[in-house]
Design a protein around this motif. Structure first.
Motif, PDB file in Angstrom:
ATOM      1  N   GLU A  80       1.418 -10.617   8.130  1.00  0.00           N
ATOM      2  CA  GLU A  80       1.642  -9.205   7.865  1.00  0.00           C
ATOM      3  C   GLU A  80       1.534  -9.016   6.363  1.00  0.00           C
ATOM      4  OE1 GLU A  80       5.565  -6.584   7.598  1.00  0.00           O
ATOM      5  OE2 GLU A  80       4.983  -6.977   9.684  1.00  0.00           O
ATOM      6  N   LYS A 116       0.454 -10.680  -0.422  1.00  0.00           N
ATOM      7  CA  LYS A 116       1.518 -11.273   0.389  1.00  0.00           C
ATOM      8  C   LYS A 116       2.459 -12.039  -0.531  1.00  0.00           C
ATOM      9  CE  LYS A 116       3.701 -12.432   4.155  1.00  0.00           C
ATOM     10  NZ  LYS A 116       4.431 -11.420   4.966  1.00  0.00           N
ATOM     11  N   THR A 167       2.703  -0.882   7.695  1.00  0.00           N
ATOM     12  CA  THR A 167       3.240  -1.831   6.719  1.00  0.00           C
ATOM     13  C   THR A 167       2.334  -1.895   5.491  1.00  0.00           C
ATOM     14  OG1 THR A 167       2.120  -3.625   7.907  1.00  0.00           O
ATOM     15  CG2 THR A 167       4.424  -3.217   8.440  1.00  0.00           C
ATOM     16  N   HIS A 216      -0.208  -2.697  10.861  1.00  0.00           N
ATOM     17  CA  HIS A 216       1.150  -2.929  11.333  1.00  0.00           C
ATOM     18  C   HIS A 216       1.209  -4.386  11.789  1.00  0.00           C
ATOM     19  CE1 HIS A 216      -1.017   0.418  13.378  1.00  0.00           C
ATOM     20  NE2 HIS A 216      -1.350  -0.538  14.228  1.00  0.00           N
ATOM     21  N   GLY A 217       1.913  -5.191  10.962  1.00  0.00           N
ATOM     22  CA  GLY A 217       1.858  -6.625  11.206  1.00  0.00           C
ATOM     23  C   GLY A 217       0.462  -7.130  10.920  1.00  0.00           C
ATOM     24  N   HIS A 218      -0.078  -7.976  11.795  1.00  0.00           N
ATOM     25  CA  HIS A 218      -1.441  -8.473  11.609  1.00  0.00           C
ATOM     26  C   HIS A 218      -2.433  -7.716  12.484  1.00  0.00           C
ATOM     27  CE1 HIS A 218      -1.098 -10.723  15.423  1.00  0.00           C
ATOM     28  NE2 HIS A 218       0.123 -11.017  15.015  1.00  0.00           N
TER      29      HIS A 218
END
Length: 448
Positions: A56, A72, A202, A215-217
């Motif tokens: 994510e 990240k 996200t 959203h997330g991965h």
């Protein structure tokens, strides 16, 4: 006569004992330091994120040069493939010893031609915003978000720029949980909106004039004005925005390869007009008669190659495929059969050391035009031995991912786009770069 044992004076004995103890202590400390350093190094190694594990991302934007940046933690991924690098190597002020970074909340590139901060990249961390131009932090930053973007809350989830006519005015869309804030750049007015059909973002991303919410991965493509999501979403980010071999089982190979934004490794068309495009472990084949497209693994059709072709060209009913220092010659047939005696060294076949960036043959010519770095060479395929000659620099495009020649001219692929040149002369020595076309949409008919 037997010698008497030497009796050291007490002070000498004490000094030598201390020296021995110090040596032992120093050796122990040195070992502990080395062990600690190695442990730290090992921990750092294991902490480096791998984008192909389904991460994510904290934030996504494009750089001033248009390269996608994925963030990240302390790390930055540049482009759609490649390993992570430390964020403070590119933006040192975001992650310092005095203010260590946990994560970036949001990021975007301001991209309005008449704006004072055109092409500035903004990063949001907690209640602060950082503005960079040409990779340098602007004077006076960081500043409170409320000062630069009044009405926008702290601790954001995502942000994306939205120029006219994609939005009603030049705007920046900010996301925080279920709240959506449209910030009007001109008058700094803020509108609250609700995107009912889209999950919380996200991170968010404007790319090739489309809008993506991560959203997330996973991701969804959304309408920038209404937030509506059309089509089968969410989809797996690794299938379209990253070059990973461990694809998800939810996306079929054809859709992923047609619509992927990762650059092609090689492309060509045969005498029948069939187009072959190679990317990573897969290739696309578009039928010259009816434009239908199919996808398959390279290993299935070209088993000796396995994956990741450097360059390919078509000549006299054969595909000449280059990988590293080797050249493979396949008969255009079903299945594709490797010619006897191949692979052979690229140096022997083309007169150049591998790897090769791109190569193509035009029409009924017998000349292979071979691109290596920012130079192009001609190889007479009827001459023996094959020699690379007529070396000349490329005037307009210095880094070519793939190239092909067809009856319409030369198509040169750079990243997600290709450029059409009417002749090889215009490609090599032209004065103006032509209009960009999208690989996914204009070559393979993808809708995004």
């Amino acid at each position: 006569m037997a010698r008497k044992p030497v009796e050291w004076p007490p002070r000498v004995f004490l000094a030598r004992s201390c020296q021995a103890a110090m040596k032992i202590l120093l050796s122990t400390v040195l070992c502990l330091c080395l062990a600690s350093a190695w442990a730290d190094h090992d921990d750092d190694h294991h902490d480096v994120p791998d984008r192909c594990l389904g991460l994510e991302m904290d934030a996504v934007t494009v750089s001033e040069e248009g390269m996608p940046f994925f963030f990240k933690g302390h790390y930055l991924f540049k482009g759609f493939h490649g390993k992570a690098e430390l964020l403070n190597g590119s933006f040192p002020e975001l992650d310092t010893a005095d203010h260590p970074l946990d994560h970036i909340d949001a990021a975007f590139r301001m991209h309005f031609e008449n704006a004072e901060d055109h092409d500035h990249v903004y990063f949001f961390i907690g209640d602060k915003v950082f503005a960079y131009y040409k990779h340098k932090l602007e004077d006076g930053f960081p500043k409170p978000i409320s000062e630069v973007f009044p009405g926008i809350p702290d601790n954001l989830d995502a942000a994306v720029v939205c120029p006219m006519p994609d939005c009603e005015e030049n705007e920046v869309i900010f996301f925080k949980e279920h709240e959506i804030y449209h910030f009007h750049v001109g008058n700094k007015k803020v509108e609250h909106r609700e995107f009912k059909t889209m999950a919380n973002c996200t991170s968010a991303f404007r790319y090739m004039e489309h809008y993506y919410c991560f959203h997330g991965h996973q991701f969804s493509k959304f309408d920038s004005k209404t937030g509506e999501v059309h089509g089968r979403y969410p989809k797996e980010a690794r299938d379209f925005f990253m070059r990973c071999s461990n694809y998800s089982g939810e996306t079929d190979d054809l859709e992923r390869e047609r619509c992927s934004h990762v650059h092609l490794d090689a492309i060509t068309s045969d005498d029948a007009g069939n187009l072959y495009a190679f990317r990573g472990h897969y290739f696309l084949q578009r039928d010259g008669n009816n434009d239908t497209v199919k996808a398959d693994t390279i290993e299935t059709s070209f088993k000796e190659l396995h994956s990741e072709v450097d360059a390919v060209f078509s000549y006299e009913d054969h595909l000449f495929m280059m990988k590293d220092n080797n050249l493979y010659k396949y008969k255009v047939s079903e299945p594709h059969v490797l010619a006897e005696g191949y692979p052979k060294p690229v140096k022997d076949e083309l007169g150049l050391e591998g790897p090769i960036d791109a190569a193509f043959v035009c029409g009924d010519e017998h000349t292979a035009h071979v691109i290596k770095g920012d130079h192009i060479y001609d190889v007479d395929l009827k001459a023996t031995p094959h020699v690379a000659s007529n070396e000349r620099p490329l005037s307009l495009i210095k880094k070519v991912d793939a190239a092909m020649c067809d009856p319409h001219g030369v198509r040169v692929i750079v990243g997600n786009h290709f450029y059409h040149f009417d002749s090889i002369q215009l490609f090599v020595a032209g004065k103006a770069i032509p209009e960009q076309h999208r690989v996914s949409m204009d070559l393979f008919g993808c809708d995004h």
